[in-house]
Design an enzyme around this catalytic site. Structure first.
Site, PDB file in Angstrom:
ATOM      1  N   ASP A 122      74.465   7.355  -8.556  1.00 21.11           N
ATOM      2  CA  ASP A 122      73.949   6.336  -7.643  1.00 21.11           C
ATOM      3  C   ASP A 122      74.858   6.193  -6.428  1.00 21.11           C
ATOM      4  O   ASP A 122      76.082   6.198  -6.542  1.00 21.11           O
ATOM      5  CB  ASP A 122      73.870   5.011  -8.412  1.00 21.11           C
ATOM      6  CG  ASP A 122      73.230   3.904  -7.622  1.00 21.11           C
ATOM      7  OD1 ASP A 122      72.038   4.033  -7.292  1.00 21.11           O
ATOM      8  OD2 ASP A 122      73.909   2.901  -7.333  1.00 21.11           O
ATOM      9  N   GLU A 174      72.460  10.986  -5.536  1.00 19.69           N
ATOM     10  CA  GLU A 174      71.627  10.118  -4.719  1.00 19.69           C
ATOM     11  C   GLU A 174      72.426   9.847  -3.448  1.00 19.69           C
ATOM     12  O   GLU A 174      73.233   8.924  -3.375  1.00 19.69           O
ATOM     13  CB  GLU A 174      71.305   8.798  -5.416  1.00 19.69           C
ATOM     14  CG  GLU A 174      70.311   7.962  -4.605  1.00 19.69           C
ATOM     15  CD  GLU A 174      70.555   6.455  -4.641  1.00 19.69           C
ATOM     16  OE1 GLU A 174      69.590   5.712  -4.364  1.00 19.69           O
ATOM     17  OE2 GLU A 174      71.692   6.033  -4.903  1.00 19.69           O
TER      18      GLU A 174
END
Length: 552
Positions: free
Chosen positions: A215, A277
């Site tokens: 993330d 990401e």
């Protein structure tokens, strides 16, 4: 490029590894399947529905966070990286899910959230109890404020969710949170932070996971001087050559971290992977994350946000393949995820409409029929491209965004932090429908649902589409089967035609053509094997449709 030109875009050497051509299915645990009737999806619910994924034909699953968390940001505020949130089950449930997935030939990728922890994490609680300058505070980004008595934040950075990116603590210092106040940013210059996450990686690798989706992978390292940034604070910031990079995103120091992680993963058997990401543009900058000694994949968000026009699609596809080819990595393709408006709704807005941060009552509403038609065409275009593809739960059903979600039901922190000016991401996170006539449409055994489901969900339910010719679900199943049969993921893209209205390319023995224009077009030569919409009576390809043709 014109109709008479031919251009080939292919890797300079064959890529190996399961991830180079895999189709990976994202599961948002809260909203996939509820095993105990409390209205919140959980790990046993996922395990019970794994046969759906094997029937669909995907290669792997990616699980959004299921760790202990106060759920200030739906689990992306992690309080303990080595356990399971009781809402979702137990560590034993996670082990069973991994084992059952492996028994079905499915690989499992789990989310890792290294940019920030929860404010409930034991480290942050220790930092609050410690003095300024202490080792406990060094794990996070604490700074003295500016102005008289330090009453102003250390810089002008804004939170991605709205409002200042700094919060003051009782002793007068401020801590950085690029997202919610309950998500304090870690200080990746601190050796203890780096050592901790290497150990977290080992913990889950030892339990058998096949990799990690990282993330906010572009946010871990900040510019050392924390300089002011007077541009709009967006997680996807244009990285034009003549402009500086934002001081909070895509700093060169992140790459040293991922080289350390890659060395760790390479020491494990079974081809474990790292997926970034990283909201980074242009494609050449993103490609730095997937150099041979770093990540295996990076999400292609430039592709996700590209306009539904032939020139825009041609440009982003070409640029993406060329950039990843330059570093010997596969390209990834994605149209929807848990952070964006579902593409069945996004594509129902007028072409050129900026990607909205949620759609609600009173906002411009998508054309549902047009959106689904374009979404089906976009999906067949995407699944025919070489590289790896990501699907978001429910898109195989053609699910639209829940655009009539009551504002009082919204739980995304973006809604409140933006002063209720941005609807947030709840509309794409509503629990998905399995059975049209069951409580909560088969999501659970009761009517309970952590976000309300719209009545229209019944027509999208899996049991209404399974084995129904022409349904979106069967279109996906057929596409995934043909993608594997024809080796499209490891293939070579050769452009055959591109103009303002049409894209046509060859990948292996298939010719793929998408009609973006207002009028029907003749089909290229070849035998029809799949299409996103019925052909016209005269055999022509209608507007907003994609066709796959066998042409050896």
């Amino acid at each position: 490029m014109n109709d008479n030109a031919t251009q080939q875009t292919a890797p300079s050497a064959p890529l190996t590894g399961w991830w180079t051509e895999a189709v990976i299915y994202q599961i948002y645990p809260r909203s996939f399947a509820d095993s105990n009737g409390d209205g919140i999806g959980d790990l046993p619910g996922i395990t019970a529905r794994l046969d759906h994924l094997t029937e669909l034909g995907v290669d792997a699953v990616w699980l959004s966070p299921f760790y202990p968390s106060p759920q200030a940001d739906a689990g992306y505020d992690v309080a303990d990286y080595r356990d399971v949130e009781p809402l979702f089950g137990t560590l034993a449930d996670a082990d069973e899910l991994i084992a059952q997935a492996r028994a079905r030939g499915l690989r499992v990728i789990v989310d890792l959230v290294p940019n920030h922890t929860s404010s409930a994490h034991r480290w942050f609680q220790a930092a609050l109890a410690a003095a300024p300058g202490s080792p406990e505070r060094q794990r996070y980004v604490f700074r003295d404020g500016r102005g008289p008595d330090g009453v102003e934040p250390p810089n002008d950075w804004q939170s991605v969710f709205g409002g200042p990116a700094w919060t003051r603590v009782p002793d007068g210092q401020w801590y950085l949170h690029l997202f919610d106040t309950a998500q304090p940013d870690l200080n990746w210059d601190d050796p203890e932070v780096r050592a901790e996450f290497l150990d977290v990686l080992r913990f889950w690798l030892d339990r058998g996971v096949d990799g990690f989706r990282v993330d906010v992978a572009h946010g871990l390292v900040k510019q050392a001087d924390l300089a002011d940034w007077r541009e709009p604070q967006e997680i996807l910031s244009g990285q034009e050559a003549d402009k500086p990079r934002p001081p909070m995103w895509d700093q060169d120091g992140v790459h040293e971290i991922y080289r350390d992680w890659r060395r760790l993963l390479d020491g494990y058997p079974g081809e474990r992977v790292l997926v970034a990401e990283a909201w980074v543009e242009p494609a050449e900058r993103l490609a730095r994350y997937v150099r041979p000694d770093e990540m295996h994949q990076a999400f292609n968000f430039e592709y996700l946000v590209a306009s539904w026009t032939a020139p825009a699609q041609y440009a982003v596809i070409t640029r993406s393949l060329e950039a990843t080819d330059a570093v010997g990595a596969p390209t990834t393709w994605v149209l929807s995820n848990h952070d964006v408006v579902r593409h069945a709704s996004r594509l129902g807005l007028p072409v050129g409409t900026a990607r909205p941060n949620g759609i609600g009552v009173g906002d411009e509403q998508p054309d549902a029929a047009l959106g689904l038609r374009r979404a089906r065409a976009a999906t067949l275009l995407m699944l025919a491209l070489p590289g790896s593809a990501y699907l978001y739960q429910g898109e195989e059903l053609g699910l639209p965004e829940h655009t009539s979600l009551p504002d009082e039901a919204r739980q995304d922190p973006t809604w409140e932090r933006s002063g209720r000016t941005q609807r947030g991401r709840d509309g794409c996170r509503v629990p998905i429908p399995w059975e049209a006539d069951a409580p909560s449409y088969g999501f659970g055994s009761t009517d309970a649902s952590w976000l309300p489901q719209p009545p229209v969900w019944a027509e999208y339910a899996r049991d209404r589409q399974r084995d129904v010719p022409g349904s979106t679900y069967e279109m996906y199943r057929t596409a995934l089967r043909l993608r594997r049969t024809h080796g499209l993921g490891r293939g070579t893209l050769e452009w055959l035609a591109s103009d303002d209205d049409v894209l046509t390319f060859r990948n292996g023995d298939l010719v793929v053509s998408t009609n973006f224009g207002p009028e029907a077009i003749p089909l290229p030569d070849g035998k029809l094997v799949h299409s996103s919409a019925p052909l016209n009576e005269d055999g022509s390809l209608p507007t907003d449709a994609t066709v796959w043709l066998h042409s050896p």
